[in-house]
Design an enzyme around this catalytic site. Structure first.
Site, PDB file in Angstrom:
ATOM      1  N   VAL A 157      39.166  29.601  66.052  1.00  0.00           N
ATOM      2  CA  VAL A 157      39.162  28.887  67.338  1.00  0.00           C
ATOM      3  C   VAL A 157      40.038  29.558  68.399  1.00  0.00           C
ATOM      4  CG1 VAL A 157      38.559  26.641  66.351  1.00  0.00           C
ATOM      5  CG2 VAL A 157      40.980  27.240  66.637  1.00  0.00           C
ATOM      6  N   CYS A 195      38.884  19.462  65.442  1.00  0.00           N
ATOM      7  CA  CYS A 195      39.806  19.068  64.367  1.00  0.00           C
ATOM      8  C   CYS A 195      40.549  20.255  63.766  1.00  0.00           C
ATOM      9  CB  CYS A 195      39.058  18.344  63.248  1.00  0.00           C
ATOM     10  SG  CYS A 195      38.448  16.718  63.713  1.00  0.00           S
ATOM     11  N   SER A 207      48.000  13.853  67.903  1.00  0.00           N
ATOM     12  CA  SER A 207      48.753  13.308  66.768  1.00  0.00           C
ATOM     13  C   SER A 207      49.767  12.331  67.342  1.00  0.00           C
ATOM     14  CB  SER A 207      49.502  14.438  66.053  1.00  0.00           C
ATOM     15  OG  SER A 207      50.504  13.910  65.213  1.00  0.00           O
ATOM     16  N   TYR A 232      54.824  21.733  66.776  1.00  0.00           N
ATOM     17  CA  TYR A 232      53.647  20.891  66.519  1.00  0.00           C
ATOM     18  C   TYR A 232      53.515  19.800  67.586  1.00  0.00           C
ATOM     19  CZ  TYR A 232      50.428  17.909  63.858  1.00  0.00           C
ATOM     20  OH  TYR A 232      49.346  17.159  63.450  1.00  0.00           O
TER      21      TYR A 232
HETATM   22  N1  LIG Z   1      46.159  14.538  58.347  1.00  0.00           N
HETATM   23  C1  LIG Z   1      46.963  13.924  59.180  1.00  0.00           C
HETATM   24  O1  LIG Z   1      47.732  13.049  58.789  1.00  0.00           O
HETATM   25  C2  LIG Z   1      46.938  14.266  60.658  1.00  0.00           C
HETATM   26  C3  LIG Z   1      47.722  13.479  61.508  1.00  0.00           C
HETATM   27  C4  LIG Z   1      47.717  13.762  62.862  1.00  0.00           C
HETATM   28  C5  LIG Z   1      46.979  14.802  63.355  1.00  0.00           C
HETATM   29  N2  LIG Z   1      46.242  15.565  62.502  1.00  0.00           N
HETATM   30  C6  LIG Z   1      45.485  16.672  63.083  1.00  0.00           C
HETATM   31  O2  LIG Z   1      44.135  16.568  62.710  1.00  0.00           O
HETATM   32  C7  LIG Z   1      43.564  17.861  62.623  1.00  0.00           C
HETATM   33  C8  LIG Z   1      42.897  17.999  61.260  1.00  0.00           C
HETATM   34  O3  LIG Z   1      43.896  17.866  60.261  1.00  0.00           O
HETATM   35  P1  LIG Z   1      43.546  17.708  58.709  1.00  0.00           P
HETATM   36  O4  LIG Z   1      44.570  16.834  58.135  1.00  0.00           O
HETATM   37  O5  LIG Z   1      42.103  17.395  58.593  1.00  0.00           O
HETATM   38  O6  LIG Z   1      43.867  19.198  58.215  1.00  0.00           O
HETATM   39  P2  LIG Z   1      43.117  20.143  57.160  1.00  0.00           P
HETATM   40  O7  LIG Z   1      44.099  21.202  56.837  1.00  0.00           O
HETATM   41  O8  LIG Z   1      42.500  19.338  56.063  1.00  0.00           O
HETATM   42  O9  LIG Z   1      41.917  20.760  58.024  1.00  0.00           O
HETATM   43  C9  LIG Z   1      42.150  21.652  59.086  1.00  0.00           C
HETATM   44  C10 LIG Z   1      41.027  22.655  59.132  1.00  0.00           C
HETATM   45  O10 LIG Z   1      41.254  23.508  60.258  1.00  0.00           O
HETATM   46  C11 LIG Z   1      40.890  24.818  59.888  1.00  0.00           C
HETATM   47  N3  LIG Z   1      41.558  25.792  60.754  1.00  0.00           N
HETATM   48  C12 LIG Z   1      42.888  26.040  60.864  1.00  0.00           C
HETATM   49  N4  LIG Z   1      43.099  27.034  61.754  1.00  0.00           N
HETATM   50  C13 LIG Z   1      41.882  27.421  62.216  1.00  0.00           C
HETATM   51  C14 LIG Z   1      41.444  28.401  63.144  1.00  0.00           C
HETATM   52  N5  LIG Z   1      42.306  29.219  63.785  1.00  0.00           N
HETATM   53  N6  LIG Z   1      40.118  28.506  63.392  1.00  0.00           N
HETATM   54  C15 LIG Z   1      39.228  27.709  62.758  1.00  0.00           C
HETATM   55  N7  LIG Z   1      39.588  26.770  61.855  1.00  0.00           N
HETATM   56  C16 LIG Z   1      40.893  26.631  61.592  1.00  0.00           C
HETATM   57  C17 LIG Z   1      41.333  24.946  58.430  1.00  0.00           C
HETATM   58  O11 LIG Z   1      40.660  26.013  57.777  1.00  0.00           O
HETATM   59  C18 LIG Z   1      40.962  23.567  57.884  1.00  0.00           C
HETATM   60  O12 LIG Z   1      39.662  23.562  57.332  1.00  0.00           O
HETATM   61  C19 LIG Z   1      44.707  18.857  62.871  1.00  0.00           C
HETATM   62  O13 LIG Z   1      44.677  19.249  64.219  1.00  0.00           O
HETATM   63  C20 LIG Z   1      45.944  18.034  62.587  1.00  0.00           C
HETATM   64  O14 LIG Z   1      47.059  18.500  63.314  1.00  0.00           O
HETATM   65  C21 LIG Z   1      46.206  15.328  61.165  1.00  0.00           C
END
Ligand SMILES: NC(=O)c1ccc[n+]([C@@H]2O[C@H](COP(=O)([O-])OP(=O)(O)OC[C@H]3O[C@@H](n4cnc5c(N)ncnc54)[C@H](O)[C@@H]3O)[C@@H](O)[C@H]2O)c1
Length: 251
Positions: free
Chosen positions: A58, A84, A146, A159
């Protein structure tokens, strides 16, 4: 926009919140294209859903342009983008190695904030080509912030800045894209049980869940996905950030 009319690009679609969104959208009749840098997992999820996977970084203009072309070729058009993809690494401003690594800070901002904007702007190019609906709409962009944008914890300077940037972007981007009939929303999740969290010991997960007001548990990624669906379907939501966190307010 109804799910049967939805042609969605979903970044981070190989895992966690993005994967859950891809599954729910596909089950409800949407066409989905998953963009992720994890090709093995992304191919697997896309095949299960009858969707398309495009290996994408991305943060790269060329990579995202290529992904948009592939998504249009696969789905006919793009009218929804759910961002995401992201990382959740932590480091204190001063730590045992000295100052917070600038390279690390830049990496978080680059993936979470610049990557999100990169996808949003290039998806908007494709959405602007769509025929308008009766309500003069051509698409919707959903970015993932977040609760750290509002109550970031120790070690989250980078972050929280990346997520605060996503919050701050919603309104100006919604204004920028009003003429084209493209809505822009952000979701600010609390703590969700995704692979990122599943790696933590059970007692840490329990402690995190204990801080949630009600219901006292971690979020289910399908709950994020159902909010993303609602945002697609509710055409009057625009330029705003919605927390989904069981009333969690981090100290
Ligand atoms: N899980 C939580 O509690 C939570 C809370 C708040 C915010 N978030 C946000 O939600 C989003 C998704 O989180 P998640 O928990 O599903 O994480 P996750 O690690 O399960 O999934 C994230 C995905 O992003 C992909 N990714 C990372 N860098 C990338 C890049 N440069 N190009 C393309 N793909 C890339 C990874 O390969 C992975 O498949 C994130 O932005 C995270 O900050 C998550």
């Amino acid at each position: 926009m109804q799910m049967k009319e939805t042609c969605a690009v979903i970044t981070g679609g190989a895992s966690g919140l993005g994967e859950a969104t891809a599954r729910l959208f596909a089950e409800a009749g949407a066409k989905v294209t998953l963009l992720d840098r994890n090709a093995e997992q992304g191919e697997k999820v896309a095949a299960e859903l009858g969707g398309t996977f495009v290996e994408t970084d991305v943060t790269s203009e060329a990579s995202v342009q290529n992904a948009m072309q592939a998504a249009v070729a696969a789905m006919g058009k793009i009218n929804t983008a759910v961002n995401c993809a992201g990382i959740g690494t932590a480091e204190k401003t001063l730590n045992k190695n000295g100052a917070h690594s600038l390279e690390h800070y830049q990496r978080i901002i680059n993936i979470n904030l610049i990557g999100t904007f990169n996808v949003a702007r290039l998806a908007a190019v494709e959405m602007a080509k769509n025929d308008p609906t009766d309500d003069n709409q051509r698409g919707v962009i959903i970015n993932t912030a977040s609760v750290a944008a509002f109550d970031g914890q120790k070690g989250q300077a980078g972050y929280a800045a990346s997520k605060g940037g996503i919050v701050a972007t919603s309104l100006p981007m919604a204004r920028d894209l009003a003429r084209e009939g493209i809505r822009v929303m952000a979701i600010a999740p609390g703590i969700f049980l995704t692979p990122m969290l599943m790696g933590l010991p059970q007692e840490v997960q329990d402690q995190l869940a204990a801080d949630v007001t009600n219901p006292r548990r971690l979020g289910d990624p399908r709950e994020y996905a159902s909010l993303a669906r609602f945002i697609c379907e509710c055409g009057y939501l625009n330029g705003e950030v919605i927390r989904i966190d069981g009333a969690l307010r981090m100290q």
